[in-house]
Design a protein around this motif. Structure first.
Motif, PDB file in Angstrom:
ATOM      1  N   SER B 167      41.371  24.741  43.170  1.00  0.00           N
ATOM      2  CA  SER B 167      39.935  24.460  43.237  1.00  0.00           C
ATOM      3  C   SER B 167      39.638  23.097  43.853  1.00  0.00           C
ATOM      4  N   CYS B 169      37.693  21.207  42.347  1.00  0.00           N
ATOM      5  CA  CYS B 169      37.649  20.352  41.144  1.00  0.00           C
ATOM      6  C   CYS B 169      38.881  19.447  41.064  1.00  0.00           C
ATOM      7  N   ILE B 170      40.029  19.985  41.399  1.00  0.00           N
ATOM      8  CA  ILE B 170      41.258  19.190  41.295  1.00  0.00           C
ATOM      9  C   ILE B 170      41.195  18.025  42.285  1.00  0.00           C
ATOM     10  N   PRO B 191      34.370  24.863  41.328  1.00  0.00           N
ATOM     11  CA  PRO B 191      35.350  25.580  40.501  1.00  0.00           C
ATOM     12  C   PRO B 191      35.874  26.883  41.103  1.00  0.00           C
ATOM     13  N   VAL B 192      35.141  27.453  42.077  1.00  0.00           N
ATOM     14  CA  VAL B 192      35.632  28.709  42.670  1.00  0.00           C
ATOM     15  C   VAL B 192      36.033  28.521  44.138  1.00  0.00           C
ATOM     16  N   LYS B 215      38.787  30.067  46.350  1.00  0.00           N
ATOM     17  CA  LYS B 215      40.137  29.581  46.044  1.00  0.00           C
ATOM     18  C   LYS B 215      41.003  30.761  45.603  1.00  0.00           C
ATOM     19  N   ASN B 219      37.025  33.001  39.689  1.00  0.00           N
ATOM     20  CA  ASN B 219      36.334  33.769  38.651  1.00  0.00           C
ATOM     21  C   ASN B 219      34.866  33.390  38.717  1.00  0.00           C
ATOM     22  N   LEU B 223      30.850  31.249  36.409  1.00  0.00           N
ATOM     23  CA  LEU B 223      30.216  30.111  37.095  1.00  0.00           C
ATOM     24  C   LEU B 223      28.754  30.435  37.383  1.00  0.00           C
TER      25      LEU B 223
END
Lengths: 374, 260
Positions: B167, B169-170, B191-192, B215, B219, B223
């Motif tokens: 993601s 996010c990382i 997040p996706v 990604k 999911n 979200l």
């Protein structure tokens, strides 16, 4: 260690502490406001601290809010943890060059800075102790972590407020700083006072305390007031979770339907592992340049929520969301005991607050406990 | 002395696209000389006036397939290429022009063009991998120049490129960014979404737009539920997934769960 009586510092005395640390050559880092959150960064003076601010935390939500008073440490932990300094997110391990003389490996030099951490909470002291176990007390000592950790100076703060997602009391990790600090502060704010009760935990802490101005011995009343502050915090935890039987509870419920249920909500984004102060996993990455004369190897934080993390020949071992969430939680709360002799969770609540969809580790455990298949 | 080596022939091909990914390659200003030394840039319409002759060791393909002519041309490119790498959202998912896949192209053409009968176009915009085998897909709208250099460097060193599929996010967390969704309530597709941009938008206090597409194992439904809780209506929810990667399966599916 010399035994030092607790003393009381004024805010000027706290400023003096920061100066004394800087004169000793420390890079002083502590809480400060950036991008509407309290993060950890360089602190030049106590005016950089989030004075008069607090935070409101819930699953998937964090907001700053004004306090009614001018407390310097009147908030819970934020998105950062101290691991970003001790175990950097990305770290080059070495590089190599190719020239007329052949190949040459250039090791990465140790950092030339020593950290002084200001405002380390009890949960995070436990988190640092856990990472010490991982990196320093195993058969293979991590030289990069050691170089950052061994000369660090830690100024702890006993929490005067509990965050909405805190559960250190459940994990027996707070809110009082019991060990692992050089100095520990308790902020005391009254009608006309703004003082800090200071306890020294090491000789280095005693030595620096002795040279600070605006420093007076603590009275019995001061000690009682500080104890009451911590007790009040302990009584207002945002979350609660029974933790004494975690190992058995989770390992006998590996097929629980709750794992399927949480898998529907989990984004596998990895945020929980990134913000967790004890998660230590890394991936190693190689790079090489276009000319083919330079190469380097780096490591960066990795997450058990990625597919690459469990990739072996033929594919990922944990391809489902269910298996990845279960791996993370059972390692954190159960198999960490088998591996390191402690829990991997310190109850800081970051994984709850910083999960974009607010998945709550305490709620998940409680759900498994409530409906245990017989 | 560094051993002299065969300079692989590199080609850059353009299909239906905005040229932004080719411009990202040209944006590698400091590295262009090194690149020209490492590979023979044999065909690159945005940068040179070379002609299409012979075979290529590595082909970078920009753009999606939207015409019968291009559907044929990509087969020719494939035959001429030892390694074929798609670059950018158009080539890997169909691009913004894949919005046609949710509509009637004839109707569009009649509104846009004075003489729509001259328009010879397909009903859909599709990624290169729908037409020919692809060796590697580089994401982004546009691609990140560091990642482009990484793919070429990795090819030259015969190693795997480091372009993680986790993601955004990382990437945010590695940079120390404060989460814009959790701390500000800003809707974010991070997040996706596939990493690679270096969390560009969240680093400037904006939510992720999903330029790098889905990604690994996205999911999206939970979200979307969170975005709805943050105040996003059903029409907007459909639109956030229908941008540069609208045709990428997980985004397409999620967009179809929402709407007016």
């Amino acid at each position: 260690m010399e035994t030092a009586q607790p003393t009381v510092l004024t805010t000027e005395g706290l400023e003096g502490l920061l100066g004394a640390l800087r004169r000793r050559g420390y890079r002083v880092v502590g809480p400060t406001i950036r991008d509407q959150a309290i993060i950890y960064d360089d602190i030049a003076s106590i005016t950089d601290l989030p004075q008069g601010w607090t935070d409101t935390q819930e699953g998937g939500s964090y907001r700053l809010a004004r306090r009614e008073n001018d407390a310097l440490f009147g908030y819970a932990v934020g998105p950062h943890s101290w691991k970003k300094f001790l175990h950097p997110p990305v770290l080059r391990l070495w590089r190599a060059e190719r020239d007329a003389g052949g190949r040459r490996i250039v090791p990465e030099p140790d950092p030339d800075e020593r950290f002084a951490f200001i405002g380390v909470r009890a949960c995070d002291l436990h988190a640092i102790a856990i990472q010490d176990k991982v990196f320093l007390q195993s058969t293979q000592v991590d030289p990069h972590y050691r170089a950052r950790r061994e000369d660090a100076f830690i100024v702890a703060v006993n929490c005067a407020v509990a965050g909405g997602t805190c559960f250190c009391v459940s994990m027996n990790t707070g809110p009082k700083a019991e060990a692992g600090f050089d100095l520990a502060l308790t902020e005391m704010l009254g009608e006309e006072e703004h003082r800090f009760l200071v306890e020294a935990g090491t000789d280095a802490g005693c030595a620096i305390l002795a040279e600070l101005p605006h420093n007076s011995p603590a009275t019995t009343d001061d000690l009682c007031a500080a104890t009451a502050i911590v007790a009040r915090t302990a009584g207002s935890m945002g979350r609660e979770m029974r933790s004494d039987d975690m190992h058995e509870l989770l390992l006998r419920n590996l097929s629980h339907s709750r794992w399927d249920e949480v898998a529907k909500r989990c984004l596998t984004c990895g945020n929980c592992t990134m913000v967790c102060p004890t998660c230590f996993c890394t991936s190693v990455e190689e790079s090489s340049d276009l000319a083919g004369v330079e190469t380097s190897r780096s490591r960066r934080w990795d997450s058990c929520f990625t597919m690459d993390f469990s990739y072996i020949h033929g594919g990922s071992v944990r391809s489902t969301v269910r298996s990845r969430y279960r791996q993370w939680m059972t390692h954190k709360l159960a198999t960490w005991f088998d591996q390191f002799g402690t829990s991997g969770c310190v109850g800081c609540g970051r994984c709850i607050t910083w999960c974009p969809v607010g998945i709550d580790i305490t709620e998940e455990v409680n759900a498994i406990r409530e409906i245990e298949p017989q | 002395m560094v051993a002299a080596r065969h300079r692989p022939r590199l080609a850059v091909w353009k299909f239906a696209s905005c040229d932004g990914c080719q411009l990202s390659l040209l944006d590698c200003e400091d590295e262009l000389l090194a690149m020209a030394a490492a590979v023979e840039i044999a065909y690159f319409p945005e940068a040179t006036r070379g002609t299409i002759v012979g075979r290529y060791d590595i082909s970078l393909v920009e753009g999606s397939i939207t015409t019968p002519h291009d559907a044929q041309r990509i087969r020719d490119v494939r035959q001429r290429s030892r390694v074929l790498v798609t670059i950018g959202a158009c080539a890997t998912s169909g691009g913004i022009q894949a919005l046609r896949n949710f509509a009637d192209v004839q109707e569009y053409a009649s509104v846009v063009y004075a003489r729509p009968e001259f328009i010879n176009t397909l009903a859909s915009s599709t990624p290169i991998a729908d037409h020919v085998p692809v060796d590697f897909e580089l994401r982004g709208c546009p691609i990140n120049k560091r990642q482009a250099l990484e793919v070429i460097s990795a090819y030259l060193a015969t190693r795997q490129p480091v372009t993680p599929s986790h993601s955004v996010c990382i990437e945010c967390k590695l940079k120390g960014n404060v989460c814009v969704m959790v701390a500000h309530g800003t809707p974010c597709l991070g997040p996706v979404t596939h990493a690679g941009c270096g969390a560009l938008c969240p680093s400037y206090d904006r939510g992720c737009y999903g330029c790098y597409g889905p990604k690994e194992t996205p999911n999206a439904p939970p979200l979307s539920q969170r975005l709805a809780e943050l105040g996003m209506d059903e029409c907007t929810l459909q639109r956030v997934y229908r941008s540069f990667n609208a045709n990428a399966e997980p985004f397409r599916e999620e967009s179809e769960r929402h709407g007016p």
